[in-house]
Design an enzyme around this catalytic site. Structure first.
Site, short mmCIF file in Angstrom:
data_model
loop_
_atom_site.label_atom_id
_atom_site.label_comp_id
_atom_site.label_asym_id
_atom_site.label_seq_id
_atom_site.Cartn_x
_atom_site.Cartn_y
_atom_site.Cartn_z
CB CYS A 31 -0.90 0.02 1.23
SG CYS A 31 -2.19 -1.23 1.15
CB CYS A 74 -4.29 -0.80 -1.03
SG CYS A 74 -2.73 -1.65 -0.83
#
Ligand code: C8R
Length: 260
Positions: free
Chosen positions: A80, A161
């Protein structure tokens, strides 16, 4: 009257890169052994699946289905807050990630790493690759290379993400184009449940007068697309860290001087 040359190139683009098999296999092994050690992938199988996607087919009639098995075999997770997307800033974006060290572009994933800067296509009448010519992007939209990049880009965007960064080019008339892969594929496949914010960096050619491209109408269009998908948007002109990379080649430019 002269006879036409025996073999006129069929397509307008360059042919398949010579030694494609060795290049793809070599890159795949380099990726799983050195770039991302620990990633378990069967490179021979990946090559065979890649070849099967386009061999003996008309390169203008390639479909997503043709590449589906390859995409499934080669895709892998990414961390992420590390995704960098770009459009019309290929060189700068990659120079920056190389030095910056933690942001990743598609070329830092196996699918992008294997296919960067190579060309490939087959032909319906042969089980060989076509080393003479391949379709240029404007000869047909569904050519073997474009479909590959669109699918790999879609998977890369879906997997993102955290905060997603985007580097655009403020020195062209439309920094955001909805016909680009970024504009037609990637922004539409970011998942609002995983991506709270998209940060746009609009970079300008360091040799030109900089301008406020964040207020450009194409960036406003982009803002409404992103916000319409329930993702927060921010935009910054000439993000300083990236400008440092531009300054390496142009240290005397005004924007690059620290004092005076
Ligand atoms: N991406 C798309 N295309 C890519 C690519 C890549 O990572 N890497 C290469 N070499 N290419 P553009 P765009 C090739 O018009 O359309 C991903 C392909 O031949 O400047 O908005 C990446 O994640 C392709 O046709 O940008 C990035 O965020 C051109 O370069 C966007 O999609 C596209 O170059 C960039 O795609």
């Amino acid at each position: 009257r002269r006879d036409p040359p025996a073999e006129l190139p069929q397509w307008k683009g360059g042919g398949t890169t010579h030694n494609l098999k060795e290049i793809i296999l070599g890159r795949c092994f380099t990726y799983i052994r050195m770039v991302n050690p620990g990633l378990r992938k069967d490179c021979l199988k990946i090559w065979e699946t890649f070849e099967n996607a386009f061999i003996s087919k008309n390169p203008c009639n390639i479909t997503e289905q043709d590449y589906q098995p390859l995409m499934e075999l080669a895709a892998h997770p990414i961390l992420c807050n590390k995704t960098l997307l770009w459009s019309k800033t290929n060189e700068l974006a990659h120079q920056y990630t190389k030095v910056q060290g933690s942001l990743l572009t598609l070329e830092d994933t196996l699918l992008g790493y294997m296919a960067d800067k190579v060309t490939w296509c087959g032909s319906p009448s042969s089980t060989e690759m076509n080393y003479q010519s391949c379709p240029r992007w404007n000869e047909c939209t569904n050519n073997s290379n474009t479909i590959y990049w669109k699918m790999a880009s879609k998977i890369f965007a879906e997997a993102a993400c955290g905060v997603v960064y985007v580097m655009l080019n403020g020195s062209i008339s439309q920094p955001f184009r909805n016909s680009s892969i970024f504009g037609s594929v990637e922004i539409h496949h970011l998942n609002p449940e995983k991506v709270p914010l998209v940060k746009i960096w609009v970079m300008h050619n360091i040799e030109e007068q900089s301008s406020d491209s964040c207020s450009d109408s194409s960036i406003k269009d982009l803002k409404s697309i992103i916000e319409g998908r329930n993702i927060a948007f921010s935009c910054e002109n000439d993000h300083r860290d990236v400008q440092f990379i531009q300054c390496v080649r142009n240290p005397e430019q005004k924007a690059c001087r620290i004092c005076g």
